[in-house]
Design an enzyme around this catalytic site. Structure first.
Site, PDB file in Angstrom:
ATOM      1  CG  LEU A 203      -2.111  -0.651   1.489  1.00 52.51           C
ATOM      2  CD1 LEU A 203      -2.625  -0.327   2.884  1.00 52.51           C
ATOM      3  CD2 LEU A 203      -3.123  -0.226   0.438  1.00 52.51           C
ATOM      4  CG  HIS A 204       2.961   3.079  -2.991  1.00 52.27           C
ATOM      5  ND1 HIS A 204       2.592   1.980  -3.707  1.00 52.27           N
ATOM      6  CD2 HIS A 204       3.247   4.037  -3.903  1.00 52.27           C
ATOM      7  CE1 HIS A 204       2.674   2.255  -4.996  1.00 52.27           C
ATOM      8  NE2 HIS A 204       3.061   3.498  -5.146  1.00 52.27           N
ATOM      9  NE  ARG A 205      -1.326   3.598  -6.958  1.00 57.43           N
ATOM     10  CZ  ARG A 205      -0.312   4.008  -7.711  1.00 57.43           C
ATOM     11  NH1 ARG A 205      -0.224   5.270  -8.084  1.00 57.43           N
ATOM     12  NH2 ARG A 205       0.619   3.175  -8.106  1.00 57.43           N
TER      13      ARG A 205
END
Ligand code: UD1
Length: 369
Positions: A203-205
């Site tokens: 998860l990084h957006r």
């Protein structure tokens, strides 16, 4: 040819490495320029070592900043490099800020520019990457696409088909070249994960992690998943900072890891039961590996991973995420097939495309071809 190959952020490295190698093998001069957008050992250097890429000849060292400042710093520093090197052309890849920044500088100097991974569209202009994609494609001379949907997107935008060359997916060149070695390193054993009995999460957006309420909801969903199957979660620095800033205590049940290098992450993908991600490239890698992928976004710029591959767009709703995980645990999930030209030989096709267009640039008039 003297080609200046630009890398900046983590997803660039595995796309550019095979092209740099293929250019060198074909007897061309390839100069690697790192903008320094990603700079941590685990976000950058480890990839050079593991992909067998030499250290970049030039590092602009721009680091993190707001979009405007980061893009501007790259442009300012890159202009001097281009003026000094005077390459035949430059190659930029993907959709990160380094991609548009360097393309814009080169085009304004009249230096031919090729965009690798051109034509992808999420049709979501709130994504910074979508803006970078549309603009880079609009100004680059050669648009190297991975799939037919990308060609169609460019055609719809009125781009001359003569600028478009479908070369396939260069990231899959790296995947194929390194998979056996990656699997032999024993990363699963190191983290005590059993073959096909764990989920892998990234998860990084910004749209997912910068909104504390949404991030908390996503973490609740994956914590619930971890009651059914172990969840390994290599955490991007941006995400780690956002989780630390949440008012509630961190997620329970997840195995939170430091960012992994290319080889260990590839091996964990290959042996996972399923992958949950908001990344772009991971949607493609799971399709190439035949591993079910649930994309925690409402759109994708890589629809072929859904129509042909193992990807499902599930959005960010907790109930829907959990239902999709349960479905995979029950049925094994989508099987899919590997799209055409994701065959491990995209990089030589890139070199052939550049050679066809730039091979005679600067050649002595009248010289033997
Ligand atoms: C960038 C790309 C994104 C890509 C992602 C892969 C843009 C607009 N976005 O997002 O498309 O999917 O890379 O990771 O280019 N940080 C570190 N160390 C690093 C790099 C970043 O700690 O080596 C932290 C910094 O706090 C930084 C934040 O991560 O502010 C975000 O980094 P940035 O390069 O702005 O964008 P990414 O979120 O990594």
């Amino acid at each position: 040819m003297k080609v200046l190959c630009v890398v900046g952020a983590r997803p660039n490295f595995m796309k550019v490495a095979p092209v740099h190698a293929a250019l060198t093998v074909a007897g061309h001069e390839s100069i690697l320029v790192h903008t320094g957008q990603h700079y941590d050992e685990l976000m950058s250097e480890v990839f050079f070592r593991e992909l067998g890429m030499p250290a970049p000849q030039v590092n602009l060292g721009v680091g993190s900043a707001s979009h405007a400042i980061q893009t501007a710093r790259i442009m300012e520093a890159f202009e001097g490099v281009l003026l000094a090197e005077q390459p035949t052309g430059i190659l930029v890849a993907g959709d990160v800020n380094s991609t548009i920044a360097c393309a814009l500088v080169a085009v304004k100097l009249g230096i031919p520019t090729a965009h690798l991974e051109a034509g992808l569209r999420s049709f979501d202009r709130t994504m910074p990457e979508e803006i970078n994609r549309v603009l880079t494609d609009a100004i680059s001379d050669i648009l190297l696409t991975p799939s037919a949907d990308a060609d169609q997107n460019l055609c719809r935008e009125g781009i001359d088909p003569a600028r478009v060359v479908r070369v396939g997916n260069a990231m899959i060149d790296s995947l194929r070249a390194h998979l056996a070695h990656a699997r032999s390193r024993g990363v699963r054993e190191q983290f005590d994960l059993a073959h096909r009995d764990y989920a892998l999460l990234t998860l990084h957006r910004p749209s997912n992690v910068d909104d504390p309420a949404l991030l908390a909801e996503l973490l609740l969903a994956v914590s619930e998943v971890s009651h059914r199957i172990p969840v390994a979660f290599p955490v991007h620095p941006r995400t780690r900072a956002r989780i630390a800033a949440l008012p509630a205590s961190g997620p329970t049940g997840l195995r939170m890891l430091e960012p992994l290098g290319y080889l260990d992450f590839l091996a964990l993908q290959a042996d996972a039961k399923l992958v949950l991600t908001d990344s772009g490239g991971i949607q493609e890698e799971t399709t190439a590996l035949g591993v079910p992928c649930l994309t925690l976004r409402t759109s994708t710029e890589r629809p072929i991973t859904v129509t042909e591959g193992t990807n499902t767009i599930v959005g960010v709703d907790r109930t829907r995420i959990i239902a999709n995980v349960q479905e995979i645990l029950r049925t094994g999930g989508k099987v899919g097939r590997v799209p055409a030209l994701w065959d491990g030989a995209a990089a030589p096709r890139v070199v052939a495309a550049l050679q066809a267009r730039w091979g005679s640039v600067g050649a002595t008039p009248g010289a033997e071809p």
